[in-house]
Design an enzyme around this catalytic site. Structure first.
Site, PDB file in Angstrom:
ATOM      1  N   ARG A 198       4.941  15.815   2.657  1.00 58.43           N
ATOM      2  CA  ARG A 198       4.621  14.631   1.852  1.00 58.43           C
ATOM      3  C   ARG A 198       3.905  15.086   0.581  1.00 58.43           C
ATOM      4  O   ARG A 198       2.927  15.828   0.650  1.00 58.43           O
ATOM      5  CB  ARG A 198       3.716  13.696   2.636  1.00 58.43           C
ATOM      6  CG  ARG A 198       3.286  12.528   1.809  1.00 58.43           C
ATOM      7  CD  ARG A 198       2.045  11.891   2.337  1.00 58.43           C
ATOM      8  NE  ARG A 198       1.616  10.846   1.426  1.00 58.43           N
ATOM      9  CZ  ARG A 198       0.348  10.502   1.241  1.00 58.43           C
ATOM     10  NH1 ARG A 198      -0.603  11.112   1.903  1.00 58.43           N
ATOM     11  NH2 ARG A 198       0.047   9.576   0.394  1.00 58.43           N
ATOM     12  N   ARG A 258     -11.942   1.438  -2.772  1.00 60.93           N
ATOM     13  CA  ARG A 258     -11.450   1.469  -4.161  1.00 60.93           C
ATOM     14  C   ARG A 258     -11.483   0.062  -4.759  1.00 60.93           C
ATOM     15  O   ARG A 258     -11.191  -0.917  -4.072  1.00 60.93           O
ATOM     16  CB  ARG A 258     -10.001   1.980  -4.198  1.00 60.93           C
ATOM     17  CG  ARG A 258      -9.886   3.429  -3.819  1.00 60.93           C
ATOM     18  CD  ARG A 258      -8.442   3.875  -3.775  1.00 60.93           C
ATOM     19  NE  ARG A 258      -8.143   4.537  -2.523  1.00 60.93           N
ATOM     20  CZ  ARG A 258      -6.921   4.800  -2.079  1.00 60.93           C
ATOM     21  NH1 ARG A 258      -5.867   4.452  -2.794  1.00 60.93           N
ATOM     22  NH2 ARG A 258      -6.754   5.406  -0.932  1.00 60.93           N
ATOM     23  N   HIS A 309       2.693   5.025  -2.193  1.00 61.79           N
ATOM     24  CA  HIS A 309       3.171   4.469  -0.908  1.00 61.79           C
ATOM     25  C   HIS A 309       4.688   4.252  -0.933  1.00 61.79           C
ATOM     26  O   HIS A 309       5.212   3.430  -0.174  1.00 61.79           O
ATOM     27  CB  HIS A 309       2.542   3.097  -0.593  1.00 61.79           C
ATOM     28  CG  HIS A 309       1.113   3.134  -0.180  1.00 61.79           C
ATOM     29  ND1 HIS A 309       0.217   2.138  -0.519  1.00 61.79           N
ATOM     30  CD2 HIS A 309       0.408   4.024   0.558  1.00 61.79           C
ATOM     31  CE1 HIS A 309      -0.962   2.412  -0.014  1.00 61.79           C
ATOM     32  NE2 HIS A 309      -0.881   3.569   0.644  1.00 61.79           N
ATOM     33  N   GLU A 357       5.812   6.626   7.988  1.00 64.05           N
ATOM     34  CA  GLU A 357       6.168   7.507   6.870  1.00 64.05           C
ATOM     35  C   GLU A 357       6.669   8.866   7.357  1.00 64.05           C
ATOM     36  O   GLU A 357       7.564   9.451   6.764  1.00 64.05           O
ATOM     37  CB  GLU A 357       4.964   7.679   5.945  1.00 64.05           C
ATOM     38  CG  GLU A 357       4.675   6.404   5.170  1.00 64.05           C
ATOM     39  CD  GLU A 357       3.356   6.413   4.453  1.00 64.05           C
ATOM     40  OE1 GLU A 357       3.319   6.882   3.318  1.00 64.05           O
ATOM     41  OE2 GLU A 357       2.354   5.934   5.029  1.00 64.05           O
ATOM     42  N   ASN A 417       1.544  16.712   6.139  1.00 58.43           N
ATOM     43  CA  ASN A 417       0.851  15.926   5.117  1.00 58.43           C
ATOM     44  C   ASN A 417      -0.448  16.664   4.813  1.00 58.43           C
ATOM     45  O   ASN A 417      -1.421  16.541   5.553  1.00 58.43           O
ATOM     46  CB  ASN A 417       0.591  14.515   5.664  1.00 58.43           C
ATOM     47  CG  ASN A 417      -0.093  13.615   4.647  1.00 58.43           C
ATOM     48  OD1 ASN A 417      -0.457  14.058   3.549  1.00 58.43           O
ATOM     49  ND2 ASN A 417      -0.289  12.373   5.007  1.00 58.43           N
TER      50      ASN A 417
END
Ligand code: ADP
Length: 401
Positions: A92, A243, A182, A387, A8
């Site tokens: 990823r 965020r 996601h 993941e 990743n």
């Protein structure tokens, strides 16, 4: 052993896990951090309790990969003799846009396409391309590499879910639309939940709440994403650590004008200074927010209320969108661990047939567990996400192993 390395890569970091896919165990994991700044390696071999943290020099992703090869194959933390023992590498990738609706084998053309999407994901896709090229340089020739996209799972959304109310030509010319993120997590947890319920995912309507530093909620109907809260970028939807989530677009232009912000400054304001942090003034971390709520901090309390209220509204909206609801699942750092958030979200939801057992909810932490009472019409679960494991499984599928 059937070994898969999962990578990743960000602009300054390269997180990795080496998995033994015979039993899906983690052999080694860590991060090559601060690439292009100075360099920090963290490396762990969980089965031996071996861990190192050391300063390194990583001018580019290539040096980071070279170091990764060195720690995997030499010294005290050695777990393999050579990289040729690895069946494949799975990467990823954040943005696959409309080009990629599933994982695929890496070629130079695929790397160019990923890099070509950098305008849509400036923080992520160019670093992904750099990492893919660096990895290709360092791996033995012929080692297959696979790319797995965050957006791919959401490519099943219908136009009514993904189009914005902007002029259609800007969807066609600028590719402005909802992509959703996601996706790997939502796909993994909805499938895991169906197995735990003993049902076929094709027969289920699930609202999947991935709540972490970044959060998104997805309507999964029959195993397919039909709508999701994140949008063109991972900024849309509910409030997150730093965020802002969805705001009236006019508020954005108004704040820009008032503060005299450039587009970049406005983006920093919405991505780094808003959400839990901006609202509470306490922290971007849910644990700190919940602690401050207990101490009577009013801004922390309103921040927590906003989060719970927004999640509730998505559950209601997605139940309507799917014309039904069989299960709600919670995942991600907050979803898996914060009983407070789960309790508040599930409170006063009898109208939807949602009832959870308070004791079960208090005890649930990071494990697959059902929270709903036997008479709850809708099942409510905590489903830990993984993941990396799904990327490794996808990688093996693509290479045909
Ligand atoms: P990311 O999106 O970066 O992967 P995570 O999924 O790790 O983030 O989630 C981080 C969030 O999870 C933080 O807000 C953190 O406070 C929250 N969290 C982690 N552990 C707990 C806990 N035990 N109780 C409450 N919140 C937690």
């Amino acid at each position: 052993m059937n070994l898969v390395l999962v990578v990743n890569a960000g602009s300054s970091s390269l997180k990795y896990q080496l998995l033994n896919m015979d039993d899906e165990s983690v052999i080694a994991k860590g991060n090559c951090d601060r690439i292009g700044i100075d360099g920090k390696l963290s490396y762990k071999v969980p089965s031996r309790g071996y861990a190192v943290d050391e300063d390194c020099v990583f001018p580019t992703h290539t040096e980071a990969f070279e170091k990764l090869v060195e720690v995997l194959t030499t010294g005290e933390g050695k777990v393999i003799d050579s990289m040729s023992e690895i069946s494949a590498v799975g990467h990823r990738i954040v943005q696959g846009a409309e080009i990629f609706d599933k994982a695929c084998l890496v070629t130079e053309e695929i790397i160019e396409q990923i890099d070509g999407l950098s305008e849509l994901a400036p923080v992520h896709n160019h670093p992904h391309a750099l990492a893919l090229r660096a990895c290709t340089k360092v791996l033995p020739k012929g080692t297959p590499q696979v790319v797995v996209f965050d957006t791919a799972f959401h490519q099943t959304m219908p136009p009514k879910a993904y189009l914005f109310g902007l002029p259609y030509e800007d969807y066609e010319k600028l590719h402005v639309r909802k992509y959703g993120f996601h996706g790997t997590s939502h796909r993994f947890v909805s499938k895991t939940l169906a197995e735990a319920m003993g049902r076929d995912v094709k027969d289920l309507k699930i609202v999947s709440c991935h709540l972490g530093n970044g959060s998104s909620i997805t309507a999964v109907d029959g195993g397919k994403s039909v709508d999701t809260s994140m949008g063109f970028t991972p900024l849309d939807g509910i409030i997150m650590g730093t965020r802002c989530g969805a705001v009236d677009p006019s508020a954005v232009t108004y704040v820009m004008e008032k503060h005299g912000f450039t587009p970049h400054e406005m983006s920093q304001y919405m991505n780094k200074k808003s959400g839990f942090l901006g609202l509470s003034g306490v922290s971007s971390d849910n644990r700190d927010i919940q602690e401050a709520v207990l101490k009577g901090d009013e801004k922390a309390a309103i921040t927590s209320d906003i989060l719970q209220y927004q999640i509730k509204k998505y559950i209601g909206a997605y139940a309507a969108a799917m014309n039904g609801l069989d299960a709600v699942l919670f995942t991600g750092g907050i979803g898996e661990n914060s009983w407070e958030v789960r309790e508040a979200v599930c409170e006063n939801m009898e109208y939807f047939g949602i009832k959870i057992d308070s004791a079960l909810n208090h005890a649930a932490r990071g494990k697959l567990v059902k929270l709903s009472t036997p008479d709850s019409k809708v099942e409510v679960w905590v489903v830990p996400t993984n993941e990396e494991l799904l990327i490794a499984r996808d990688t093996l599928e693509v290479i045909g192993k």
